[in-house]
Design an enzyme around this catalytic site. Sequence first.
Site, PDB file in Angstrom:
ATOM      1  N   ASP A 226     -12.876  -4.434  -1.690  1.00  0.00           N
ATOM      2  CA  ASP A 226     -12.097  -4.135  -0.483  1.00  0.00           C
ATOM      3  C   ASP A 226     -12.280  -2.669  -0.111  1.00  0.00           C
ATOM      4  O   ASP A 226     -12.547  -1.843  -0.978  1.00  0.00           O
ATOM      5  CB  ASP A 226     -10.583  -4.281  -0.719  1.00  0.00           C
ATOM      6  CG  ASP A 226     -10.204  -5.595  -1.323  1.00  0.00           C
ATOM      7  OD1 ASP A 226     -10.944  -6.560  -1.140  1.00  0.00           O
ATOM      8  OD2 ASP A 226      -9.140  -5.620  -1.975  1.00  0.00           O
ATOM      9  N   LYS A 227     -12.000  -2.395   1.139  1.00  0.00           N
ATOM     10  CA  LYS A 227     -12.051  -1.001   1.597  1.00  0.00           C
ATOM     11  C   LYS A 227     -11.168  -0.103   0.712  1.00  0.00           C
ATOM     12  O   LYS A 227     -11.523   1.018   0.380  1.00  0.00           O
ATOM     13  CB  LYS A 227     -11.557  -0.953   3.047  1.00  0.00           C
ATOM     14  CG  LYS A 227     -12.251   0.068   3.875  1.00  0.00           C
ATOM     15  CD  LYS A 227     -11.861  -0.088   5.313  1.00  0.00           C
ATOM     16  CE  LYS A 227     -12.902   0.591   6.173  1.00  0.00           C
ATOM     17  NZ  LYS A 227     -12.710   0.407   7.582  1.00  0.00           N
TER      18      LYS A 227
END
Length: 233
Positions: free
Chosen positions: A104-105
């Site tokens: 994920d970011k």
Amino acid sequence: MRRLDQLLANLGYCSRREARAWIQAGRVTVRGKVEDDFGAKAGPADVQVDGAPLDHPTGLLLLLHKPVGLACSHDAREGPNVYGLLPPRWRERNPPVTSIGRLDKDTSGLLLLTDQSELVHRLTSPRHKVPKVYRATVGADLPAELIPLFASGTLLLKDEKAPCAPADLKIISPREAELTLTEGRYHQVRRMFASQGHEVLALLRAKFGHFELGDLPAGRWRELPLDAFNSNS
Ligand code: URA
């Protein structure tokens, strides 16, 4: 054996049209001799540009410490991505350099990148069961009951039909844990903790198969041998 113009373009040196001009200008040699026919075929190891061997002619495998805030997608709509950390020539390769699975970011840590699609398929296939170790910091004290629950192979996440595979949880301090997964579902670590009322505040992947992040600084990478996963993973 590949056409010289295609070889240079695929390794990110320049466009195919520019490659033809470079070759015609005598900048490319094959086995030490100038080759000015851009349609000539050669093995990548025999080719040099401006007197230098080709840049990773047989492929790339990188271990990157992904910083928080970068996406793993090539889609510019998802904002700045990890590929921006790489040298421009590597970003222009075809087949492209892509991540093996995604983080994920908001997640940092070990991310493998390669242009070898066979490796991407093999290491992301659920059948292969590559262990991945995550370090999570959560918002409230973790109860010991999570350990047998995560290990049970019965934990069902919202909107999913199959339970999570058994996962190994080690509680390191009241709000920090290490979780080892052998699968890679969407936001899996965050969703496993959330299913038990725990918000993950920080998440880092420390290991992928037998590779460890170690003290590699965020934003930096190291190269791995292309056969790094041929055994022992
Ligand atoms: N699990 C998550 O929740 N996020 C990741 O990035 C990886 C695993």
